[in-house]
Design a protein around this motif. Structure first.
Motif, PDB file in Angstrom:
ATOM      1  N   GLY A 114      81.068  22.756   7.239  1.00 38.50           N
ATOM      2  CA  GLY A 114      80.404  23.655   6.814  1.00 38.50           C
ATOM      3  C   GLY A 114      79.582  24.134   8.266  1.00 38.50           C
ATOM      4  O   GLY A 114      79.131  23.577   8.970  1.00 38.50           O
ATOM      5  N   TRP A 115      79.200  25.236   8.005  1.00 37.77           N
ATOM      6  CA  TRP A 115      78.480  25.973   9.027  1.00 37.77           C
ATOM      7  C   TRP A 115      77.059  25.523   9.333  1.00 37.77           C
ATOM      8  O   TRP A 115      76.527  25.586  10.355  1.00 37.77           O
ATOM      9  N   CYS A 153      90.894  32.529   2.256  1.00 42.34           N
ATOM     10  CA  CYS A 153      89.607  32.489   3.302  1.00 42.34           C
ATOM     11  C   CYS A 153      89.954  31.716   4.331  1.00 42.34           C
ATOM     12  O   CYS A 153      89.026  31.937   5.289  1.00 42.34           O
ATOM     13  N   HIS A 154      91.051  30.999   4.457  1.00 41.86           N
ATOM     14  CA  HIS A 154      91.151  30.202   5.668  1.00 41.86           C
ATOM     15  C   HIS A 154      92.588  30.738   6.235  1.00 41.86           C
ATOM     16  O   HIS A 154      93.599  29.983   6.063  1.00 41.86           O
ATOM     17  N   ARG A 210      79.210  33.563   4.392  1.00 46.17           N
ATOM     18  CA  ARG A 210      79.676  32.773   5.499  1.00 46.17           C
ATOM     19  C   ARG A 210      81.039  33.037   5.100  1.00 46.17           C
ATOM     20  O   ARG A 210      81.856  33.101   4.113  1.00 46.17           O
ATOM     21  N   CYS A 239      93.247  28.584  -1.303  1.00 42.57           N
ATOM     22  CA  CYS A 239      92.480  28.174  -0.226  1.00 42.57           C
ATOM     23  C   CYS A 239      92.605  28.803   0.948  1.00 42.57           C
ATOM     24  O   CYS A 239      91.768  29.214   1.544  1.00 42.57           O
ATOM     25  N   ARG A 261      76.644  31.839  -0.215  1.00 47.70           N
ATOM     26  CA  ARG A 261      75.929  30.686  -1.040  1.00 47.70           C
ATOM     27  C   ARG A 261      74.524  31.088  -1.382  1.00 47.70           C
ATOM     28  O   ARG A 261      74.011  32.006  -0.944  1.00 47.70           O
TER      29      ARG A 261
HETATM   30  C1  HEC Z   1      86.010  32.038  -0.923  1.00 45.11           C
HETATM   31  C2  HEC Z   1      86.397  31.652   0.384  1.00 45.11           C
HETATM   32  C3  HEC Z   1      87.038  30.333   0.432  1.00 45.11           C
HETATM   33  C4  HEC Z   1      87.878  29.721  -0.253  1.00 45.11           C
HETATM   34  C5  HEC Z   1      88.863  30.199  -1.537  1.00 45.11           C
HETATM   35  C6  HEC Z   1      88.021  28.346   0.403  1.00 45.11           C
HETATM   36  N1  HEC Z   1      87.085  28.047   1.390  1.00 45.11           N
HETATM   37 FE1  HEC Z   1      86.891  26.447   2.594  1.00 45.11          FE
HETATM   38  N2  HEC Z   1      85.377  27.430   3.528  1.00 45.11           N
HETATM   39  C7  HEC Z   1      84.964  28.728   3.012  1.00 45.11           C
HETATM   40  C8  HEC Z   1      83.878  28.820   3.788  1.00 45.11           C
HETATM   41  C9  HEC Z   1      82.699  30.076   3.834  1.00 45.11           C
HETATM   42  C10 HEC Z   1      83.480  27.698   4.539  1.00 45.11           C
HETATM   43  C11 HEC Z   1      82.131  27.203   5.364  1.00 45.11           C
HETATM   44  C12 HEC Z   1      81.522  26.401   4.333  1.00 45.11           C
HETATM   45  C13 HEC Z   1      79.954  26.450   4.322  1.00 45.11           C
HETATM   46  O1  HEC Z   1      79.408  26.791   5.379  1.00 45.11           O
HETATM   47  O2  HEC Z   1      79.228  26.023   3.625  1.00 45.11           O
HETATM   48  C14 HEC Z   1      84.391  26.684   4.214  1.00 45.11           C
HETATM   49  C15 HEC Z   1      84.729  25.540   5.035  1.00 45.11           C
HETATM   50  C16 HEC Z   1      85.763  24.561   4.661  1.00 45.11           C
HETATM   51  C17 HEC Z   1      86.024  23.529   5.476  1.00 45.11           C
HETATM   52  C18 HEC Z   1      85.077  22.827   6.441  1.00 45.11           C
HETATM   53  C19 HEC Z   1      85.574  23.372   7.641  1.00 45.11           C
HETATM   54  C20 HEC Z   1      84.556  23.172   8.913  1.00 45.11           C
HETATM   55  O3  HEC Z   1      84.960  23.019  10.038  1.00 45.11           O
HETATM   56  O4  HEC Z   1      83.464  22.646   8.742  1.00 45.11           O
HETATM   57  C21 HEC Z   1      87.279  23.016   4.936  1.00 45.11           C
HETATM   58  C22 HEC Z   1      87.848  21.738   5.161  1.00 45.11           C
HETATM   59  C23 HEC Z   1      87.553  23.848   3.895  1.00 45.11           C
HETATM   60  N3  HEC Z   1      86.700  24.836   3.643  1.00 45.11           N
HETATM   61  C24 HEC Z   1      88.625  23.769   2.954  1.00 45.11           C
HETATM   62  C25 HEC Z   1      89.156  24.463   1.839  1.00 45.11           C
HETATM   63  C26 HEC Z   1      90.241  24.181   1.034  1.00 45.11           C
HETATM   64  C27 HEC Z   1      90.788  22.985   0.958  1.00 45.11           C
HETATM   65  C28 HEC Z   1      90.067  25.121   0.059  1.00 45.11           C
HETATM   66  C29 HEC Z   1      90.989  25.172  -1.308  1.00 45.11           C
HETATM   67  C30 HEC Z   1      90.619  24.295  -2.489  1.00 45.11           C
HETATM   68  C31 HEC Z   1      89.087  26.123   0.691  1.00 45.11           C
HETATM   69  N4  HEC Z   1      88.554  25.686   1.583  1.00 45.11           N
HETATM   70  C32 HEC Z   1      88.937  27.312  -0.275  1.00 45.11           C
HETATM   71  C33 HEC Z   1      85.588  29.791   2.401  1.00 45.11           C
HETATM   72  C34 HEC Z   1      86.453  29.428   1.545  1.00 45.11           C
END
Ligand code: HEC
Ligand code: HEC
Length: 448
Positions: free
Chosen positions: A240-241, A86-87, A188, A83, A109
């Motif tokens: 999500g964005w 990307c974060h 994104r 996770c 997406r």
């Molecule tokens: C490949 C990159 C990537 C990975 C790996 C990833 N994320 Fe994300 N995450 C994103 C993106 C891009 C968004 C925005 C999504 C959207 O706009 O649809 C997001 C959004 C989120 C958000 C919401 C944030 C908000 O302010 O709205 C959370 C919570 C989150 N991710 C948790 C996780 C967790 C827990 C994992 C592991 C299971 C994970 N992410 C793995 C790219 C990633």
């Protein structure tokens, strides 16, 4: 407000330390760990669960089958191994610098025209709803994205020039056929993941009221309604964005399966499309790969992650910037103060006053930011107002942290200058400010 009420309220507002958060749910920390702290109100008995969730978010997952079933389940198709890839440190992701660099903290997406049975985007028959670059051995990754930039210069009053870069995405090495001309794509970056429990705890009625309340000319704001897979009904979107996710549990389970290929009680099906026969045949571990207890711990970790307290908010320049933030109408969307309601999922978050600088609503941000890909009720020009709390630390925590949905903005000023549509008036106000005022506004953002 009549003059007497203003006199009273304004004095009260001035007497409060400006914009500080409730001390039980925010932390004074400006180190690289600022986004990873638990709220001070975390009970000692809950700490183990918080740490378990933290470990899962930092976990580098492995391909099944594996000795250690707790951390096996990656793939068949996936974007990253963890996770936090990307974060980074729970903060902003970033965009590649050039076509030669792969996407590291970002995803794409996908959808085709039409809607799924619940009003969401319609996945493509072969590629699904997201481009997965990687596959486990025997399963071909779907393809790669190259980012190319076109730059242009904006001039501000006082003679300052700012170079902006507009990304264009090209999809290469596509393993399951060319994209049809009708394919819609939305690139994104990962968004910050702290403080989100508090945003989930803001009552639905507040969002509806924020959408209805009178705003400065040209500014609207609407609630996205999205499918809740557990309640099996449409509820307000928050995460999500494009506010395309209803709650953290679904966001996390969605990321597990969509980004890492890990099934969970909420989404037990591997993320393989019908034509991807190698994907469907590939080994999967456990049913589901993420247990209910692991999903609970990951959700709890997100609930308990604190937002950082603002810094330097007594500073004269920062205070002036806060006034300019109001004058430039930033606060019409980046709403400084909200209150949480009763939050049964984690009562420590109930009835808190918070300063997230968001309304969680969708706004038309103009053509230059448009992705032309609808997401539930969000059209191709609409984005959710991102929270600004903690944003001043973003590049201290991850030097490359990008701003705006596709990470095109390399600084807070660049992010503001891209605001079009409902935000066009704010951009104009910032362009017209004296250089000293603009600096004060940025100092204020840096203090959050
Ligand atoms: C490949 C990159 C990537 C990975 C790996 C990833 N994320 Fe994300 N995450 C994103 C993106 C891009 C968004 C925005 C999504 C959207 O706009 O649809 C997001 C959004 C989120 C958000 C919401 C944030 C908000 O302010 O709205 C959370 C919570 C989150 N991710 C948790 C996780 C967790 C827990 C994992 C592991 C299971 C994970 N992410 C793995 C790219 C990633
Ligand atoms: C009409 C609503 C609206 C107004 C007014 C507005 N914003 Fe925004 N802001 C948004 C939205 C929506 C985004 C996300 C756009 C995107 O990602 O494409 C955003 C993004 C940002 C970001 C980047 C945040 C991040 O995490 O990437 C910053 C910084 C920001 N705004 C500051 C400001 C400032 C300062 C002003 C006033 C000068 C302002 N905004 C006025 C809606 C608004």
């Amino acid at each position: 407000m009549n003059r007497l009420t203003c006199l009273l309220l304004c004095i009260l507002a001035a007497a409060r330390p400006a914009f500080a958060n409730d001390a039980a749910i925010a932390v004074s920390d400006d180190t690289r760990e600022a986004y990873t702290q638990a709220i001070p109100a975390l009970a000692e008995t809950d700490r183990a669960k918080f740490l378990k969730g933290r470990a899962l978010v930092r976990q580098v997952w492995v391909i099944p089958p594996s000795e250690n079933r707790e951390i096996a389940g990656l793939g068949p198709l996936y974007n990253r191994l963890s996770c936090i890839a990307c974060h980074p440190a729970n903060g902003h992701g970033f965009a590649p610098e050039s076509a030669a660099e792969p996407m590291r903290a970002m995803l794409v997406r996908l959808s085709v025209p039409g809607k799924d049975p619940h009003g969401g985007p319609l996945p493509h028959a072969a590629y699904g709803g997201q481009l997965n670059e990687n596959g486990v051995p025997g399963v071909t990754g779907e393809g790669r994205t190259e980012v190319h930039y076109r730059t242009h210069t904006v001039s501000l009053s006082g003679g300052e020039m700012v170079k902006l870069r507009q990304p264009e995405f090209r999809f290469v090495d596509l393993a399951y056929g060319d994209f049809p001309a009708s394919m819609m794509t939305s690139s994104r970056i990962g968004s910050p993941i702290f403080g989100l429990g508090l945003l989930e705890a803001v009552p639905e009625g507040t969002l509806v009221a924020l959408a209805a309340v009178g705003k400065p000319a040209g500014i609207k704001g609407k609630v996205n309604y999205v499918w809740d897979a557990e309640l099996k009904k449409s509820v307000p979107g928050r995460f999500g964005w494009k506010a395309n996710m209803p709650n953290l549990r679904q966001q996390i389970a969605g990321a597990m399966v969509g980004d890492l290929g890990i099934t969970s009680p909420l989404f037990p099906q591997e993320n393989c499309m019908l034509v991807q026969s190698d994907c469907a045949k590939s080994p999967s571990d456990g049913k589901p790969e993420l247990s209910a207890a692991q999903l609970d711990a990951t959700e709890f970790y997100h609930f308990a992650l604190a937002a950082p307290q603002p810094r330097n908010n007594g500073d004269k320049q920062v205070k002036r910037g806060a006034v300019l933030f109001g004058k430039a109408q930033c606060a019409a969307c980046h709403v400084p103060e909200l209150k949480t309601g009763e939050f049964a999922k984690y009562p420590a978050l109930s009835n808190r006053t918070i300063h997230p600088y968001t309304d969680l609503l969708l706004h038309d941000m103009g053509e230059a930011l448009a992705d032309h890909r609808p997401d539930y009720l969000a059209n191709g020009r609409e984005w959710r107002t991102p929270p600004l709390w903690g944003i001043g630390l973003a590049q201290k925590i991850e030097a490359r942290a990008g701003f705006l949905h596709d990470g095109r903005a390399r600084s807070l000023l660049e992010a503001v200058l891209w605001h079009g549509g409902e935000g066009a008036g704010s951009t104009q106000a910032v362009k017209d400010m004296t250089a000293a005022d603009r600096n004060a506004l940025i100092d204020f953002l840096e203090s959050l």
